[in-house]
Design a protein around this motif. Structure first.
Motif, short mmCIF file in Angstrom:
data_model
loop_
_atom_site.label_atom_id
_atom_site.label_comp_id
_atom_site.label_asym_id
_atom_site.label_seq_id
_atom_site.Cartn_x
_atom_site.Cartn_y
_atom_site.Cartn_z
N ARG A 19 31.86 34.09 37.82
CA ARG A 19 33.23 34.09 37.31
C ARG A 19 33.91 35.43 37.55
O ARG A 19 33.27 36.48 37.57
CB ARG A 19 33.24 33.82 35.80
CG ARG A 19 32.77 32.42 35.43
CD ARG A 19 32.82 32.24 33.91
NE ARG A 19 32.15 30.98 33.52
CZ ARG A 19 32.77 29.80 33.44
NH1 ARG A 19 34.07 29.71 33.69
NH2 ARG A 19 32.10 28.72 33.09
N CYS A 20 35.21 35.38 37.69
CA CYS A 20 36.06 36.56 37.70
C CYS A 20 35.95 37.20 36.31
O CYS A 20 35.60 36.54 35.34
CB CYS A 20 37.50 36.12 37.98
SG CYS A 20 38.70 37.47 37.94
N VAL A 21 36.30 38.46 36.22
CA VAL A 21 36.28 39.14 34.94
C VAL A 21 37.17 38.40 33.92
O VAL A 21 36.93 38.47 32.70
CB VAL A 21 36.71 40.63 35.11
CG1 VAL A 21 38.16 40.75 35.53
CG2 VAL A 21 36.42 41.44 33.87
N CYS A 22 38.15 37.66 34.39
CA CYS A 22 39.05 36.89 33.50
C CYS A 22 38.40 35.58 33.03
O CYS A 22 38.94 34.91 32.15
CB CYS A 22 40.35 36.58 34.22
SG CYS A 22 40.18 35.30 35.50
N GLY A 23 37.27 35.22 33.62
CA GLY A 23 36.58 33.99 33.21
C GLY A 23 36.76 32.83 34.17
O GLY A 23 36.05 31.83 34.07
N ARG A 24 37.69 32.95 35.10
CA ARG A 24 37.90 31.83 36.03
C ARG A 24 36.77 31.77 37.05
O ARG A 24 36.22 32.80 37.43
CB ARG A 24 39.25 31.97 36.73
CG ARG A 24 40.43 31.81 35.79
CD ARG A 24 41.77 31.81 36.50
NE ARG A 24 42.85 31.71 35.51
CZ ARG A 24 43.40 32.75 34.89
NH1 ARG A 24 43.02 33.98 35.19
NH2 ARG A 24 44.33 32.58 33.97
N PRO A 25 36.45 30.56 37.52
CA PRO A 25 35.34 30.42 38.47
C PRO A 25 35.62 31.10 39.82
O PRO A 25 36.75 31.09 40.30
CB PRO A 25 35.24 28.90 38.68
CG PRO A 25 35.90 28.29 37.48
CD PRO A 25 36.99 29.25 37.10
N ILE B 9 37.83 42.89 39.01
CA ILE B 9 39.27 43.11 38.90
C ILE B 9 39.97 41.76 39.09
O ILE B 9 39.88 41.16 40.17
CB ILE B 9 39.78 44.11 39.96
CG1 ILE B 9 39.10 45.46 39.77
CG2 ILE B 9 41.30 44.24 39.92
CD1 ILE B 9 39.36 46.45 40.89
N CYS B 10 40.67 41.29 38.07
CA CYS B 10 41.32 39.99 38.18
C CYS B 10 42.55 40.05 39.06
O CYS B 10 43.49 40.79 38.77
CB CYS B 10 41.69 39.44 36.81
SG CYS B 10 42.53 37.85 36.93
N ARG B 11 42.50 39.28 40.15
CA ARG B 11 43.69 39.10 40.99
C ARG B 11 43.96 37.60 41.16
O ARG B 11 44.48 37.16 42.19
CB ARG B 11 43.47 39.75 42.36
CG ARG B 11 43.20 41.26 42.33
CD ARG B 11 43.06 41.80 43.76
NE ARG B 11 42.85 43.23 43.81
CZ ARG B 11 41.65 43.82 44.03
NH1 ARG B 11 40.57 43.07 44.19
NH2 ARG B 11 41.56 45.13 44.09
N CYS B 12 43.53 36.83 40.18
CA CYS B 12 43.62 35.37 40.28
C CYS B 12 45.08 34.90 40.40
O CYS B 12 45.94 35.38 39.69
CB CYS B 12 43.00 34.72 39.05
SG CYS B 12 41.21 34.89 38.98
N THR B 13 45.29 33.98 41.33
CA THR B 13 46.63 33.40 41.50
C THR B 13 46.68 31.93 41.10
O THR B 13 47.75 31.39 40.85
CB THR B 13 47.10 33.52 42.97
OG1 THR B 13 46.08 33.01 43.82
CG2 THR B 13 47.38 34.98 43.35
ZN LIG Z 1 40.70 36.42 37.37
#
Ligand SMILES: [Zn+2]
Length: 187
Positions: free
Chosen positions: A46-52, A181-185
């Motif tokens: 997972r991303c640090v934000c929790g997203r896969p 580092i969260c860069r999730c879009t």
């Molecule tokens: Zn993220």
């Protein structure tokens, strides 16, 4: 130092199956991939934000389709970063390094063995047959580098040291993709 690959594979599978994919995980991965993630059993990283970032897919998909890419990269930023490295022609460099560096070659061979041991453990737990994918790992292992997405996925799922080429990719793309580092879009 000798690492017991089977023990390592078992503890990885234990940890992952202890937290099976939730409906929310599956929905998010479906948005990341633009299709339903068939055979997804858990989120592998997972991303640090929790997203896969990468998912664990069972060895046999519903409908009986054999599926060797057990660690599958899903995070769009990670996928893009790996594609950029491939487009830059770096795979040839990695292949040359494998040809010239015995230690790297040995570590890459171990990554292959770990991948197979991990999938075998998963197959046993889920009751899936490995008949059609026996000996096949992913990404070109054990002797070639063919898909950086698959190798990066293994590094994200299994941690530093599991796949030396995946580790090189991760280091190389840090400014574009970093699990810390969260860069999730895709939200
Ligand atoms: Zn993220």
């Amino acid at each position: 130092m000798t690492i017991d690959i089977n023990a390592q594979a078992k503890s990885l599978v234990d940890a992952l199956l202890a937290q099976p994919a939730t409906d929310q995980d599956i929905e998010l991965v479906e948005r990341q991939l633009g299709r339903y993630p068939r055979g997804m059993v858990a989120v592998g990283a997972r991303c640090v934000c929790g997203r896969p970032l990468a998912v664990i897919t069972r060895p046999v998909l519903p409908g009986g389709i054999p599926f060797p890419t057990t660690c599958y990269l899903t995070g769009p930023e990670a996928v893009k970063a790996a594609s950029h490295v491939e487009a830059a022609g770096v795979m040839q460099q990695y292949n040359d390094m494998l040809g010239a560096d015995e230690d790297l070659k040995a570590a890459y061979g171990e990554a292959h063995q770990l991948y197979l041991a991990f999938r075998h453990e998963l197959a046993v737990r889920l009751g899936d047959s490995e008949e059609h994918i026996e000996g096949t790992s992913a990404g070109g292992m054990p002797v070639r580098v063919k898909c950086l997405h698959a190798l990066l996925a293994q590094s994200l799922v299994m941690g530093p040291g599991a796949n030396p080429i995946g580790d090189l990719v991760l280091e190389r793309v840090k400014d574009e993709f970093d699990p810390a580092i969260c860069r999730c879009t895709v939200l």
